[in-house]
Enzyme design. Structure first.
Site, PDB file in Angstrom:
ATOM      1  N   SER A  43       0.809  -1.218   0.000  1.00 31.42           N
ATOM      2  CA  SER A  43       0.000   0.000   0.000  1.00 31.42           C
ATOM      3  C   SER A  43       0.845   1.272   0.000  1.00 31.42           C
ATOM      4  O   SER A  43       0.346   2.325  -0.382  1.00 31.42           O
ATOM      5  CB  SER A  43      -0.908   0.018   1.226  1.00 31.42           C
ATOM      6  N   ASP A 343      -3.931   7.983   7.900  1.00 27.34           N
ATOM      7  CA  ASP A 343      -5.108   7.206   8.307  1.00 27.34           C
ATOM      8  C   ASP A 343      -4.816   6.178   9.397  1.00 27.34           C
ATOM      9  O   ASP A 343      -5.567   5.231   9.548  1.00 27.34           O
ATOM     10  CB  ASP A 343      -5.697   6.498   7.080  1.00 27.34           C
ATOM     11  N   HIS A 346      -0.943   4.752   6.919  1.00 28.49           N
ATOM     12  CA  HIS A 346      -0.204   5.277   5.764  1.00 28.49           C
ATOM     13  C   HIS A 346       0.197   6.736   5.962  1.00 28.49           C
ATOM     14  O   HIS A 346      -0.501   7.483   6.641  1.00 28.49           O
ATOM     15  CB  HIS A 346      -1.064   5.121   4.503  1.00 28.49           C
TER      16      HIS A 346
END
Ligand SMILES: *[C@@H]1O[C@H](CO)[C@@H](O)[C@H](O)[C@H]1NC(C)=O
Ligand SMILES: *[C@@H]1O[C@H](CO)[C@@H](O)[C@H](O)[C@H]1NC(C)=O
Ligand SMILES: *[C@@H]1O[C@H](CO)[C@@H](O)[C@H](O)[C@H]1NC(C)=O
Ligand SMILES: *[C@@H]1O[C@H](CO)[C@@H](O)[C@H](O)[C@H]1NC(C)=O
Ligand SMILES: *[C@@H]1O[C@H](CO)[C@@H](O)[C@H](O)[C@H]1NC(C)=O
Length: 376
Positions: A43, A343, A346
């Site tokens: 991610s 968040d 990240h």
């Protein structure tokens, strides 16, 4: 068809003007002119795979830079976007994305949740990403050659030139999820004991790409996992104490041990792959430098992330949860530009820009070359 051709010429011209300008303005002497970038990761560098395959990443993701959800797990650009800008290459399309993609100058195989070894966060582990790349290379090469021989130009503008695979930059940012998976049910020494296996798979991946003609490798190590709020905040749950900067010390120690072994693996690869240039990039040190000096750098402490909450209930950024008749919303803070973490997992675009500005000029690389000098 004719319209397609004209669009293609127009777009290509646009690109070459942009890269010409960038190249002219660059002050660093080494200049590799990478025609394409191929990225493998999780991610931290997914630019569309998760959204394409599973579920669209919702607002307020993307709000800072793209002004709408843009398939990245951040409020804006991730480091691979900043790398693309730096090298004068368009933002990478995700290989798995079927809409609006352009692979002329590379592709992104990174998918949120991916680990080096197969794991249950994502089916697209590094081995799968490498076979996707091999298939991408053989199929685009066939398509390119067919198109050239038949005189049709319709694909020219969205698929790479076969020669460009040899000159492209191959970027890795993967390993964080192998650690996260390990910590789900193992003690730190047990997690460390899995590293030889994980790094064998990593070594194999680089060798496979080398076998396909790849020569320039830019390899990010893994960041300070213990400073990620998701790992550090549920302290009661994990029964851990945080160090003075708000991180789980033993997780960072394990991440550093991983990085040490990754660096050794890269050193070994250099002797095995004599025509390659492998640059090992200490992303850990750059991220930790920001986190441990947050205040002086104009940022809030890393645990004060921007979007979503841990208490009174856990709410993911961009979602809401109903408890006892009350709706709790995972909304964003008013100014993500002074937050490190977006968040809970990240990094914000602001943090990504801070880190990128340090790693791309070579000050955290071994050998100490900027990314524009990462070719043999
Ligand atoms: C390339 O052309 C051959 C022969 O016409 C055909 O069999 C093949 O399917 C084509 N491949 C692609 C990727 O279009
Ligand atoms: C938490 O950790 C402490 C010290 O390691 C230990 O004594 C205690 O039993 C642990 N508590 C739980 C609930 O696991
Ligand atoms: C919801 O209600 C239960 C029972 O009254 C209570 O224990 C819990 O803390 C409440 N949760 C929240 C988030 O208010
Ligand atoms: C969450 O959003 C809903 C709809 O906008 C609103 O009615 C509600 O009050 C919000 N909840 C909290 C805890 O702010
Ligand atoms: C790289 O950039 C950072 C931040 O802009 C700067 O502090 C550092 O001195 C630079 N290093 C090199 C080798 O240019």
């Amino acid at each position: 068809m004719l319209l397609g051709k004209m669009l293609c010429v127009f777009v290509l011209l646009g690109f070459s003007l942009t890269s010409g300008k960038l190249a002219g303005g660059a002050s660093s002497s080494p200049s590799c002119k990478f025609p394409a970038i191929y990225n493998f990761g999780d991610s931290n560098s997914d630019t569309g795979a998760h959204s394409a395959v599973f579920v669209q990443i919702p607002a307020p993701y993307g709000e800072t830079f793209f002004k709408k959800p843009s398939k990245r797990l951040s409020d804006g650009r991730v480091i691979i976007d900043i790398i693309a800008e730096k090298l004068g290459v368009p933002y990478l399309s995700a290989y798995l994305d079927s809409l609006g993609t352009n692979f002329r100058q590379g592709a992104n195989f990174a998918t949120a949740g991916s680990s080096i070894l197969p794991g249950f966060f994502s089916p697209f582990d590094l081995g799968v990403q490498i076979s996707q790349f091999s298939q991408f290379k053989s199929r685009t090469t066939e398509l390119y050659n067919n198109v050239s021989s038949s005189g049709e130009a319709s694909h020219d503008c969205v698929i790479p030139k076969p020669d460009d695979f040899l000159k492209a930059l191959y970027v890795f940012d993967i390993g964080q999820n192998d650690l996260t998976l390990g910590f789900q049910n193992m003690t730190p020494p047990q997690v460390v004991a899995t590293f030889p296996n994980i790094l064998n798979r990593f070594t194999q991946a680089v060798q496979q790409l080398y076998g396909e003609g790849a020569r320039s490798f830019w390899i990010h190590n893994t960041g300070p996992l213990g400073c990620i709020p998701l790992m550090a905040l549920p302290v009661e749950l994990r029964n851990v104490t945080l160090d003075p900067i708000g991180c789980v010390g033993f997780m960072n120690d394990v991440a550093q041990e991983f990085n040490q072994q990754l660096k050794e693996a890269v050193t070994q690869l250099r002797t095995q792959l004599p025509q390659a240039k492998l640059t090992y990039v200490d992303v850990y040190a750059a991220k930790f430098a920001l986190i441990s000096d947050a205040k002086n750098q104009g940022f809030a402490p890393s645990l004060e992330y921007c979007c979503g909450t841990f208490s009174p209930v856990f709410v993911m950024c961009g979602t809401s949860v109903q408890v006892n008749g009350t709706t709790f919303n995972g909304t964003a803070c008013s100014d993500p530009s002074n937050r490190i973490i977006w968040d809970g997992i990240h990094y914000t675009e602001a943090a990504n820009l801070w880190v990128a500005s340090r790693i791309l000029n070579g000050s955290f690389s071994d050998p100490p070359v900027p990314i524009s000098g990462a070719c043999p």
